[in-house]
Design an enzyme around this catalytic site. Structure first.
Site, mmCIF file in Angstrom:
data_model
loop_
_atom_site.group_PDB
_atom_site.id
_atom_site.type_symbol
_atom_site.label_atom_id
_atom_site.label_comp_id
_atom_site.label_asym_id
_atom_site.label_seq_id
_atom_site.Cartn_x
_atom_site.Cartn_y
_atom_site.Cartn_z
ATOM 1 N N GLY A 1 0.945 -1.318 -0.103
ATOM 2 C CA GLY A 1 0.014 -0.042 0.090
ATOM 3 C C GLY A 1 0.869 1.310 -0.082
ATOM 4 N N ASN A 2 2.055 1.066 0.656
ATOM 5 C CA ASN A 2 2.857 2.408 0.762
ATOM 6 C C ASN A 2 3.727 2.662 -0.686
ATOM 7 O OD1 ASN A 2 4.574 0.137 0.695
ATOM 8 N ND2 ASN A 2 6.194 1.116 1.702
ATOM 9 N N LYS B 1 -11.655 -10.536 7.381
ATOM 10 C CA LYS B 1 -11.014 -9.509 6.745
ATOM 11 C C LYS B 1 -11.777 -8.271 6.924
ATOM 12 C CE LYS B 1 -7.750 -7.464 4.053
ATOM 13 N NZ LYS B 1 -6.343 -7.505 4.472
ATOM 14 N N LYS C 1 -3.753 -10.025 -1.300
ATOM 15 C CA LYS C 1 -3.145 -9.465 -2.580
ATOM 16 C C LYS C 1 -1.706 -10.251 -2.765
ATOM 17 C CE LYS C 1 -0.435 -5.768 -0.562
ATOM 18 N NZ LYS C 1 0.699 -6.463 -0.697
ATOM 19 N N LYS D 1 2.282 -12.917 3.427
ATOM 20 C CA LYS D 1 3.479 -12.379 2.786
ATOM 21 C C LYS D 1 4.349 -13.796 2.630
ATOM 22 C CE LYS D 1 3.142 -7.480 3.277
ATOM 23 N NZ LYS D 1 1.806 -7.490 3.428
#
Length: 316
Positions: free
Chosen positions: A11-12, A131, A215, A277
Site C-alpha cells: 500500500g505504501n 477480513k 493480494k 506474505k
C-alpha cells in the site's frame, strides 16, 4: 536469457501513512515507485509483471458510496469496487511507468488487465469472515448496518467496529491466457490488483462475491501463471523477522524454503500482516520459483540483486 519477476507492491507504493489519499498524493507516490520499477527493467534487464494492493482505495470508495446513498445513488457491491480500484490504480501505475520510460528514451507498451480470480465457493473462509473492510463505526451504527444489510461486524482491536468479509484462497486467474500473451509480447503488465476480483463458478457461470483475496497470495498465483523466476513483495519493512518485537528478535536474510516453512508453522508471522506474505513466498519457491523476496519499497533494486531484504531460496 532475461529473467521474469513479479513485483507485488504494498500500500505504501500508492498511499503513505498519514496522507489523506488525494489523487495528487497518490500519483506522486506512484511516480516514485515507477522510477524504481523502470530501474529494474532497464538497469537489470528484467521482464516485469506488477500487482498491487487497493485496501485504502476500496475503503474510500465504500465511504463515497455510503454518502451517495443519501442522494439516491445506489451503492455498488465489493467486487465492483474491486474492479473500479483496479482500473484507478492500474491507470496511475501504467501512466507513471510509460512516462518514466519515455523520459529515458524507451518506448515500451504498458497495460492493465482488470483481473478476476477464481475462488472455491465451498472455501471455509465463507463460513468465517475475518477480513476487516471499509470505515470504522460506533457499536450501535455497526450493529444497525449488520441487521439491515446482513453484514458481519466486529470490534476491530478497540479502534471501532468494522465490517468483516471472507478472505478465500485464490485458485486460478480467469484472464491468465490474456496476461500470458501480453507478457510474451513484451508488454509490461499490471494485473490482479488488490488480490483480483473474487469470483466463483456456479452452474457454469462466473459470479462475483463479497470477499477480499489476499493480494500477496493472489500475486503468487500470478507469478505461477506467467512462469516467473522471481517473486518480490515490496512492503514498509525490509524483510521478515522471527520473534518480532521480542528481545530475541531476528531479521531473516537468506533462508531456505524448508526453514521458512518451519518458522511459518511455528506461528512467527501474524495472520493480518507478515503471515500471508511469508506463505506466498513459500508457495512460490515450493512451486518451482528460483527465489522469493520480501523487502522495503525503497530497497527494491538492491533486494532484487540479493543484497538486502529476506531472500527465500530452495536450499542454502
Amino acid at each position: 536469457m532475461r529473467k521474469r519477476v513479479v513485483i507485488a507492491l504494498g500500500g505504501n507504493a500508492i498511499l503513505q501513512r498519514g496522507q489523506k489519499g488525494t489523487y495528487e498524493e497518490q500519483m506522486e507516490n506512484v511516480k516514485k515507485t515507477a522510477k524504481q520499477i523502470v530501474d529494474i527493467i532497464l538497469n537489470n534487464d528484467y521482464e516485469v509483471v506488477i500487482t498491487h494492493g487497493n485496501g485504502p482505495q476500496v475503503g474510500a470508495l465504500l465511504l463515497q458510496h455510503d454518502a451517495g446513498q443519501t442522494h439516491g445513488i445506489p451503492a455498488q457491491p465489493m467486487d465492483v469496487c474491486g474492479a473500479m480500484t483496479q482500473g484507478q490504480i492500474g491507470y496511475m501505475i501504467q501512466q507513471a511507468i510509460k512516462n518514466e520510460l519515455k523520459r529515458r528514451g524507451v518506448d515500451r507498451p504498458v497495460a492493465t488487465v482488470v483481473t478476476q480470480v477464481l475462488v472455491d465457493k465451498n472455501d471455509p473462509a465463507f463460513e468465517n469472515p475475518s477480513k476487516p473492510v471499509g470505515p470504522f463505526y460506533d457499536e450501535e451504527t455497526a450493529k444497525k448496518l449488520a441487521k439491515e444489510k446482513g453484514w458481519v461486524v466486529i470490534d476491530d482491536a478497540g479502534r471501532g467496529w468494522r465490517r468483516v468479509v471472507p478472505s478465500p484462497d485464490p485458485k486460478d486467474i480467469i484472464e491468465k491466457e490474456v496476461i500470458q500473451d501480453l507478457v510474451e509480447k513484451g508488454v509490461i503488465v499490471i494485473a490482479s490488483g488488490g488480490g483480483g476480483i473474487p469470483v466463483i463458478e456456479e452452474d457454469g457461470e462466473l459470479k462475483g462475491v463479497e470477499a477480499v483475496i489476499d493480494k500477496d497470495l493472489a500475486g503468487e498465483k500470478l507469478a505461477e501463471v506467467v512462469n516467473a523466476d522471481i517473486f518480490m513483495i515490496l512492503t514498509d519493512v525490509n524483510g521478515a523477522a522471527i520473534n518480532y518485537g521480542k528481545p530475541e528478535e531476528k531479521w531473516l536474510s537468506k533462508v531456505s524454503v524448508e526453514e521458512m516453512r518451519r518458522y511459518y508453522d511455528d506461528g512467527h508471522f501474524k495472520k493480518g500482516s507478515m503471515g500471508p506474505k511469508v506463505l506466498a513466498t513459500i508457495r512460490f519457491v515450493e512451486w518451482g520459483g528460483e527465489r522469493a523476496v520480501i523487502a522495503a519499497l525503497d530497497k527494491a533494486v538492491d533486494a532484487l540483486e540479493g543484497k538486502t531484504g529476506t531472500q527465500i531460496v530452495k536450499e542454502l
